[in-house]
Design a protein around this motif. Structure first.
Motif, PDB file in Angstrom:
ATOM      1  N   ASP A   1      -1.680   9.896  37.556  1.00  0.00           N
ATOM      2  CA  ASP A   1      -0.798  10.791  38.316  1.00  0.00           C
ATOM      3  C   ASP A   1      -1.401  11.069  39.696  1.00  0.00           C
ATOM      4  OD1 ASP A   1       0.714  10.773  36.062  1.00  0.00           O
ATOM      5  OD2 ASP A   1       0.395  12.865  35.525  1.00  0.00           O
TER       6      ASP A   1
ATOM      7  N   ARG B   1      -9.971   7.214  36.269  1.00  0.00           N
ATOM      8  CA  ARG B   1      -8.951   7.741  35.353  1.00  0.00           C
ATOM      9  C   ARG B   1      -7.882   6.682  35.257  1.00  0.00           C
ATOM     10  NH1 ARG B   1      -5.353  13.265  36.056  1.00  0.00           N
ATOM     11  NH2 ARG B   1      -4.423  12.111  37.779  1.00  0.00           N
TER      12      ARG B   1
ATOM     13  N   LYS C   1      -3.887  12.566  28.809  1.00  0.00           N
ATOM     14  CA  LYS C   1      -2.853  12.892  27.812  1.00  0.00           C
ATOM     15  C   LYS C   1      -3.218  12.416  26.406  1.00  0.00           C
ATOM     16  CE  LYS C   1       0.570  12.827  31.532  1.00  0.00           C
ATOM     17  NZ  LYS C   1      -0.274  12.527  32.685  1.00  0.00           N
TER      18      LYS C   1
ATOM     19  N   GLU D   1      -4.253  17.719  27.653  1.00  0.00           N
ATOM     20  CA  GLU D   1      -3.113  18.164  28.470  1.00  0.00           C
ATOM     21  C   GLU D   1      -1.802  18.108  27.710  1.00  0.00           C
ATOM     22  OE1 GLU D   1      -3.255  15.990  32.174  1.00  0.00           O
ATOM     23  OE2 GLU D   1      -3.694  14.104  31.190  1.00  0.00           O
TER      24      GLU D   1
ATOM     25  N   ASP E   1      -0.271  19.422  33.302  1.00  0.00           N
ATOM     26  CA  ASP E   1       0.491  18.770  32.236  1.00  0.00           C
ATOM     27  C   ASP E   1       0.553  19.634  30.986  1.00  0.00           C
ATOM     28  OD1 ASP E   1       1.646  16.113  32.776  1.00  0.00           O
ATOM     29  OD2 ASP E   1      -0.361  15.649  33.489  1.00  0.00           O
TER      30      ASP E   1
HETATM   31 MG   LIG Z   1      -2.306  15.571  34.065  1.00  0.00          MG
END
Ligand SMILES: [Mg+2]
Ligand SMILES: CC(C)(COP(=O)(O)OP(=O)(O)OC[C@H]1O[C@@H](n2cnc3c(N)ncnc32)[C@H](O)[C@@H]1OP(=O)(O)O)[C@@H](O)C(=O)NCCC(=O)NCCSC(=O)C[C@H](O)C(=O)O
Length: 362
Positions: free
Chosen positions: A63, A94, A125, A159, A186
């Motif tokens: 993201d 990431r 996530k 998240e 998130d």
């Molecule tokens: Mg996030």
């Protein structure tokens, strides 16, 4: 021990020829995990100069990277990693989330190309142990194929509500697990919290003083009353800290999106430090100094900790120092501070000079 693997198999490589898993995760300083977009030429140009000034540089592929730039970010990270000598600074990335169309290319590109330079892969996530098992096996296969000599570690971002509910099994899922970060933006969305920020507090999340009473003992609910803003993230961070401590891995705060508000950023970081986190994310160069300041014990705390250690001799019994009782348990807290100071002094000459100047008189 992981749910499906027996104790004797837990520290065996998951692919023939992959490096042996570590039995202990090294306590490398990681006060600031600095995020950069490898597809952004201005940011990328700044990375070589940041080596040695920040504990961790993280090439972000998930993201905040536009969908059109995913390939450029991946290729940019490969180029930066190949051309840079990172010295004492760790290199992390990431990757994209496991349900995205990009993650497989992230892993199959990065591990052969720069696997020898990557210390940690942050997985966003993460929902449960099954996500870690997937990355664990794939990394072993890729490491074996690339002939890597040391295992790449995994860091999970909490998240989602399911991730938080499964935090212990996530930490226990693999010997590669290095730590956890909070993903407050998130997580807030997944929990359907009514916030719109990236980390930090909210003025509406507060407690209010009881109303004062008049001479008849009746509460005056219209009187002015002080309110105290509360920490939205206390519960989750406390759970993360316990799960990480139980499994010998490291908890981190996460992003603080209000780049301009350095004071509130410092407060949020300090709450996490005091609760047991070892570091945080920095999204903008100016957050690095805040993180380094907050996640390094103060000279006063180190001086006090050394004084308690000197006064406690063999570490048993109880003594009085400045009117306060010190014993085996307060000594253990002080030793956490002293050990952290030693680790940081080994990589930060400025801090070393400050800590070395402390004089201890019992
Ligand atoms: Mg996030
Ligand atoms: C937040 C930013 C978009 C701000 O960028 P910008 O508007 O360019 O800021 P400045 O003009 O103040 O920048 C000054 C110069 O510094 C360079 N810069 C900025 N940020 C970085 C950086 N992170 N690393 C290196 N260099 C940086 C600028 O290019 C300027 O250079 P120059 O013009 O030559 O002087 C930007 O900071 C940014 O994008 N930061 C990273 C954001 C990010 O990674 N977000 C994702 C993590 S948070 C998240 O994912 C949420 C989480 O998962 C959750 O769920 O909670």
């Amino acid at each position: 021990m992981s749910g499906s693997r027996s104790a004797k198999d837990f520290f065996r490589p998951l692919a023939v020829g992959a490096p042996a898993p570590l039995t202990e995760i090294p306590a490398r300083p990681s006060r600031a995990i600095h995020f950069f977009d490898p597809s952004n030429p201005k940011m990328a140009a700044k990375i070589p100069d940041m080596v040695g000034k920040v504990d961790v540089l993280l090439g972000n592929l998930e993201d905040a990277i536009k969908a059109d730039n995913k390939t450029a970010a991946r290729e940019g990270l490969v180029k930066i990693a190949q051309e840079t000598d990172f010295g004492p600074t760790q290199l992390w990335t990431r990757i994209n989330s496991l349900d995205s169309p990009w993650v497989l290319d992230d892993l199959t590109t990065l591990v052969p190309a720069i696997g020898d330079k990557l210390d940690v892969i942050m997985v966003p996530k993460v929902q449960g142990a099954e996500d870690i098992h997937y990355v664990d096996r794939l990394l072993a296969q890729l490491e074996a194929k690339a002939g890597l000599e040391r295992p790449i570690l995994i860091h999970a971002i909490l998240e989602t509500a399911r991730g938080v509910a499964n935090v212990e099994e996530i930490c226990a899922a693999s010997p590669r697990m290095q730590g956890l970060s909070l993903g407050p933006a998130d997580l807030a969305a997944d929990r359907r919290m009514k916030t719109t920020r990236v980390g930090g507090g909210h003025p509406g999340y507060l407690v209010r003083q009881d109303p004062p009473k008049n001479e008849l003992g009746v509460a005056d609910i219209n009187a002015a009353r002080t309110t105290y803003q509360q920490d939205l993230w206390h519960y989750t961070i406390a759970r993360m800290v316990d799960a990480c401590a139980m499994h010998g891995i490291y908890p981190y705060y996460g992003p603080f999106g209000d780049i301009a508000d350095e004071v509130a950023c410092e407060d949020q970081f300090r709450n996490a430090f005091l609760l047991g986190c070892v570091g945080t994310w920095s999204l903008h160069p100016k957050q690095i100094a805040i993180a380094n300041r907050v996640f390094s014990p103060s000279v006063e705390d180190v001086a006090h900790a050394r004084r308690v250690a000197a006064a406690m001799g063999d570490g048993t019994g109880a003594v009085m120092l400045d009117g306060k009782m010190e014993d085996d348990a307060s000594l253990k807290q002080c030793l956490v501070m002293v050990e952290l100071a030693e680790q940081l002094a080994a990589i930060d000459p400025e801090l070393k000079a400050q800590y070395d100047a402390i004089e201890v008189d019992a």
